[in-house]
Design an enzyme around this catalytic site. Sequence first.
Site, PDB file in Angstrom:
ATOM      1  N   HIS A 160     -62.313 -42.868 -44.172  1.00 62.48           N
ATOM      2  CA  HIS A 160     -62.516 -43.821 -43.067  1.00 62.48           C
ATOM      3  C   HIS A 160     -62.995 -43.141 -41.780  1.00 62.48           C
ATOM      4  CE1 HIS A 160     -60.976 -47.190 -45.307  1.00 62.48           C
ATOM      5  NE2 HIS A 160     -59.790 -46.638 -45.483  1.00 62.48           N
ATOM      6  N   ASP A 196     -61.683 -45.334 -53.935  1.00 61.01           N
ATOM      7  CA  ASP A 196     -60.523 -45.835 -53.193  1.00 61.01           C
ATOM      8  C   ASP A 196     -60.617 -47.366 -53.101  1.00 61.01           C
ATOM      9  OD1 ASP A 196     -58.379 -44.596 -50.979  1.00 61.01           O
ATOM     10  OD2 ASP A 196     -59.118 -46.595 -50.441  1.00 61.01           O
ATOM     11  N   HIS A 198     -60.190 -49.151 -50.593  1.00 60.93           N
ATOM     12  CA  HIS A 198     -60.835 -49.547 -49.338  1.00 60.93           C
ATOM     13  C   HIS A 198     -62.237 -48.934 -49.231  1.00 60.93           C
ATOM     14  CE1 HIS A 198     -56.432 -49.559 -48.589  1.00 60.93           C
ATOM     15  NE2 HIS A 198     -56.705 -50.697 -47.989  1.00 60.93           N
ATOM     16  N   ASP A 285     -55.230 -46.317 -54.702  1.00 63.32           N
ATOM     17  CA  ASP A 285     -54.621 -47.572 -54.236  1.00 63.32           C
ATOM     18  C   ASP A 285     -55.232 -48.797 -54.907  1.00 63.32           C
ATOM     19  OD1 ASP A 285     -56.904 -46.873 -52.832  1.00 63.32           O
ATOM     20  OD2 ASP A 285     -56.019 -47.122 -50.842  1.00 63.32           O
TER      21      ASP A 285
HETATM   22 ZN    ZN Z   1     -57.452 -46.864 -49.416  1.00 62.12          ZN
END
Ligand code: ZN
Length: 343
Positions: A160, A196, A198, A285
């Site tokens: 991120h 991931d 996200h 995740d």
């Molecule tokens: Zn994540």
Amino acid sequence: MLTVYSEDCRAHHGRAELNEGQLVPCFENPSRTDMVLDRLRAVDLGEIVAPRDFGEGPLRAVHDDGFVDFLKTCWADWTAAGRDWDAIPFTFGKRGMRNDRVPQDIDGRISFYGMDAGTPITAGTWTAATAAANCALTATEQVAGGLRAAFAACRPPGHHAAADYYGGYCFLNNAAIAAQAARTNGAQRVSILDVDYHHGNGTQTIFYDRDDVQFLSLHADPTVEYPYFLGHADETGAGAGEGFNHNFPLPWGTDWARYEEALTEALRRIRGYRPDVLVVSLGLDTFENDPISKFRLSSDRYPQLGALLAGLKVPTVFVLEGGYAVEALGTNAVGVLQGFEDA
Ligand SMILES: [Zn+2]
């Protein structure tokens, strides 16, 4: 498989993050890599070595100098303001505001460089973030030296974090730093596959206008999921990078069948690109019992994921990203690596 790990990765430990309107204990904490290390040792996957220190050059090859300087000094400036608790921004620039003037005051600067209120900066953040980057760089160096694959068992995660902002538990973009180092050291083309849950907004942003690093991300649809402001399918790159950015947003509740379909297409595009090195942003995740995520992959799917990645037959650097079901994180992360090794 060789694993690179540093005890310094434990140095970052936030007390609390803002989650659904409440301050709660940080989901991203040192117990995560503890679990991964325990599992690596339990199955005897291979040697675990400490990273080499690469200095700040490789960090600054990806990140803005002002941003790196900020990360380095944030805690000192925060405590100089009389605070001994976690440093968290409280305001964020919005449409129509200036983004070309860095405020001087610590609250202004942390708000300028911070993306969210879920990512506290603590006394050990710089130590841990640089240790994580060194893990990714060491794994990359080992793969360049001839290993089929290596695993950076590092935290805090990185995907991120962009050139000039941090957030989503990430400070330095370990995968991007690894990819750039591979390019600097002679790889012509690098693919980064982000699995991931996200979207890897930071990694996408860093390489968005480049054709020498292909970026592919499978993730929850940003219409309903963090990071909300990037990760749609129509983000395909810009300038020379047009056509080298591939997003696969998937709905909440995505199971293996749907996931595998998107993954197969991503792998097809990687094959077409013919990279010299593959960097995998390995988030776990997507697991069905992850406390902050909504995909439905079961533990037995992770070895399958690893086997599919091995099918690319490209030297591969695995970099640990998210995954917050701490008890299962070790099993799932190592499951991917075992599946890769056994394929
Ligand atoms: Zn994540």
